[in-house]
Motif scaffolding. Structure first.
Motif, PDB file in Angstrom:
ATOM      1  N   PHE A  29       0.814  -1.218   0.000  1.00 47.82           N
ATOM      2  CA  PHE A  29       0.000   0.000   0.000  1.00 47.82           C
ATOM      3  C   PHE A  29       0.848   1.269   0.000  1.00 47.82           C
ATOM      4  CE2 PHE A  29      -2.620  -3.240   2.241  1.00 47.82           C
ATOM      5  CZ  PHE A  29      -3.509  -3.467   1.202  1.00 47.82           C
ATOM      6  N   GLY A  30       1.969   1.244   0.710  1.00 52.92           N
ATOM      7  CA  GLY A  30       2.840   2.410   0.745  1.00 52.92           C
ATOM      8  C   GLY A  30       3.405   2.735  -0.624  1.00 52.92           C
ATOM      9  N   PHE A  31       3.874   1.710  -1.311  1.00 53.51           N
ATOM     10  CA  PHE A  31       4.409   1.901  -2.655  1.00 53.51           C
ATOM     11  C   PHE A  31       3.317   2.381  -3.598  1.00 53.51           C
ATOM     12  CE2 PHE A  31       5.276   0.348  -6.947  1.00 53.51           C
ATOM     13  CZ  PHE A  31       6.484   0.979  -7.194  1.00 53.51           C
ATOM     14  N   ARG A  32       2.168   1.719  -3.566  1.00 55.97           N
ATOM     15  CA  ARG A  32       1.051   2.102  -4.431  1.00 55.97           C
ATOM     16  C   ARG A  32       0.631   3.547  -4.181  1.00 55.97           C
ATOM     17  NH1 ARG A  32      -4.120  -1.174  -3.475  1.00 55.97           N
ATOM     18  NH2 ARG A  32      -4.403   0.371  -1.876  1.00 55.97           N
ATOM     19  N   ASP A  33       0.542   3.926  -2.920  1.00 56.48           N
ATOM     20  CA  ASP A  33       0.146   5.286  -2.564  1.00 56.48           C
ATOM     21  C   ASP A  33       1.149   6.308  -3.109  1.00 56.48           C
ATOM     22  OD1 ASP A  33      -1.577   7.171  -1.052  1.00 56.48           O
ATOM     23  OD2 ASP A  33       0.246   7.441   0.156  1.00 56.48           O
ATOM     24  N   GLN A  34       2.433   6.036  -2.935  1.00 53.28           N
ATOM     25  CA  GLN A  34       3.462   6.961  -3.424  1.00 53.28           C
ATOM     26  C   GLN A  34       3.430   7.067  -4.939  1.00 53.28           C
ATOM     27  OE1 GLN A  34       5.264   8.783  -1.291  1.00 53.28           O
ATOM     28  NE2 GLN A  34       6.181   9.878  -2.996  1.00 53.28           N
ATOM     29  N   LEU A  35       3.263   5.939  -5.599  1.00 51.19           N
ATOM     30  CA  LEU A  35       3.217   5.897  -7.064  1.00 51.19           C
ATOM     31  C   LEU A  35       2.030   6.699  -7.600  1.00 51.19           C
ATOM     32  CD1 LEU A  35       4.605   4.335  -9.509  1.00 51.19           C
ATOM     33  CD2 LEU A  35       2.706   2.741  -9.277  1.00 51.19           C
ATOM     34  N   THR A  36       0.857   6.459  -7.040  1.00 52.07           N
ATOM     35  CA  THR A  36      -0.330   7.160  -7.536  1.00 52.07           C
ATOM     36  C   THR A  36      -0.298   8.640  -7.171  1.00 52.07           C
ATOM     37  OG1 THR A  36      -1.600   6.407  -5.607  1.00 52.07           O
ATOM     38  CG2 THR A  36      -1.810   5.121  -7.642  1.00 52.07           C
ATOM     39  N   ARG A  37       0.273   8.981  -6.027  1.00 51.26           N
ATOM     40  CA  ARG A  37       0.370  10.397  -5.647  1.00 51.26           C
ATOM     41  C   ARG A  37       1.290  11.173  -6.585  1.00 51.26           C
ATOM     42  NH1 ARG A  37      -1.091  12.189  -0.341  1.00 51.26           N
ATOM     43  NH2 ARG A  37      -2.069  10.517   0.846  1.00 51.26           N
ATOM     44  N   SER A  38       2.433  10.602  -6.907  1.00 51.34           N
ATOM     45  CA  SER A  38       3.335  11.318  -7.820  1.00 51.34           C
ATOM     46  C   SER A  38       2.721  11.407  -9.210  1.00 51.34           C
ATOM     47  CB  SER A  38       4.721  10.676  -7.853  1.00 51.34           C
ATOM     48  OG  SER A  38       4.672   9.349  -8.288  1.00 51.34           O
ATOM     49  N   GLY A  39       2.017  10.357  -9.629  1.00 58.02           N
ATOM     50  CA  GLY A  39       1.332  10.412 -10.923  1.00 58.02           C
ATOM     51  C   GLY A  39       0.241  11.459 -10.957  1.00 58.02           C
ATOM     52  N   LEU A  40      -0.522  11.560  -9.879  1.00 61.52           N
ATOM     53  CA  LEU A  40      -1.597  12.547  -9.781  1.00 61.52           C
ATOM     54  C   LEU A  40      -1.059  13.973  -9.701  1.00 61.52           C
ATOM     55  CD1 LEU A  40      -4.658  13.024  -9.500  1.00 61.52           C
ATOM     56  CD2 LEU A  40      -4.366  12.700  -7.028  1.00 61.52           C
ATOM     57  N   SER A  41       0.121  14.119  -9.138  1.00 63.09           N
ATOM     58  CA  SER A  41       0.732  15.439  -8.976  1.00 63.09           C
ATOM     59  C   SER A  41       1.043  16.114 -10.313  1.00 63.09           C
ATOM     60  CB  SER A  41       2.014  15.300  -8.147  1.00 63.09           C
ATOM     61  OG  SER A  41       2.667  16.529  -8.016  1.00 63.09           O
ATOM     62  N   ILE A  42       1.322  15.327 -11.338  1.00 68.55           N
ATOM     63  CA  ILE A  42       1.711  15.916 -12.629  1.00 68.55           C
ATOM     64  C   ILE A  42       0.562  16.720 -13.241  1.00 68.55           C
ATOM     65  CG2 ILE A  42       2.640  15.495 -14.932  1.00 68.55           C
ATOM     66  CD1 ILE A  42       3.809  12.828 -13.742  1.00 68.55           C
ATOM     67  N   PRO A  43      -0.585  16.120 -13.550  1.00 69.06           N
ATOM     68  CA  PRO A  43      -1.660  16.933 -14.142  1.00 69.06           C
ATOM     69  C   PRO A  43      -2.206  17.973 -13.163  1.00 69.06           C
ATOM     70  CG  PRO A  43      -2.477  14.728 -13.658  1.00 69.06           C
ATOM     71  CD  PRO A  43      -0.985  14.707 -13.431  1.00 69.06           C
ATOM     72  N   SER A  44      -2.159  17.670 -11.877  1.00 70.64           N
ATOM     73  CA  SER A  44      -2.662  18.633 -10.883  1.00 70.64           C
ATOM     74  C   SER A  44      -1.842  19.915 -10.882  1.00 70.64           C
ATOM     75  CB  SER A  44      -2.655  18.002  -9.490  1.00 70.64           C
ATOM     76  OG  SER A  44      -3.509  16.888  -9.437  1.00 70.64           O
ATOM     77  N   ASN A  45      -0.522  19.786 -10.957  1.00 73.05           N
ATOM     78  CA  ASN A  45       0.324  20.980 -10.966  1.00 73.05           C
ATOM     79  C   ASN A  45       0.273  21.713 -12.297  1.00 73.05           C
ATOM     80  OD1 ASN A  45       1.787  21.553  -8.380  1.00 73.05           O
ATOM     81  ND2 ASN A  45       2.079  19.338  -8.556  1.00 73.05           N
TER      82      ASN A  45
END
Length: 114
Positions: A29-45
Motif C-alpha cells: 500500500f505504501g508503494f502504491r500510494d506513493q506511485l499514484t500520488r506522484s502520478g496525480l501530482s503531474i496533471p494537478s500541478n
C-alpha cells in the motif's frame, strides 16, 4: 488557453488514471500510494499553474509537475526491480513519464522566455 486543452495535461491525466486502475490490487500500500500520488501530482500541478495569473507562476508549477514526472519514473523503475510492477507495462509508463517531462521542459522554457 485552458489546461484541459493541453496535450501534455491530457497525457498526464491519462497516465494517472492508468496507474490507479492498474495498481488497485497491489498489496504494498505504501508503494502504491506513493506511485499514484506522484502520478496525480503531474496533471494537478499543470492545472494549478495554468490557473495562475502570470507566466512566472505557470513556469513554477510546470517545474513542480516536471519534478513529479521524474519522481514517478524513478518509482516505476524501482517497482519493476522490486517485482511490484510488470516489466513491459511499467516500462511503457516510465517512457510516458519521461516524454511528459520533456514536453514540460519545453513549456517551462516558453513561459520563462515570455
Amino acid at each position: 488557453m485552458s489546461y484541459e486543452n493541453l496535450d501534455v495535461w491530457k497525457r498526464a491525466a491519462r497516465l494517472s488514471v492508468t496507474l490507479y486502475q492498474e495498481t488497485k490490487d497491489l498489496r504494498d500500500f505504501g508503494f502504491r500510494d506513493q506511485l499514484t500520488r506522484s502520478g496525480l501530482s503531474i496533471p494537478s500541478n499543470i492545472a494549478e499553474g495554468y490557473e495562475r495569473d502570470s507566466d512566472k507562476e505557470i513556469a513554477r508549477f510546470l517545474t513542480i509537475a516536471k519534478g513529479s514526472a521524474g519522481e514517478l519514473r524513478t518509482q516505476i523503475l524501482i517497482g519493476i526491480q522490486a517485482g511490484f510492477l510488470p516489466k513491459e507495462t511499467a516500462t511503457s509508463w516510465a517512457d510516458e513519464a519521461q516524454q511528459i517531462g520533456r514536453i514540460l521542459g519545453a513549456l517551462i522554457r516558453r513561459h520563462r522566455n515570455k
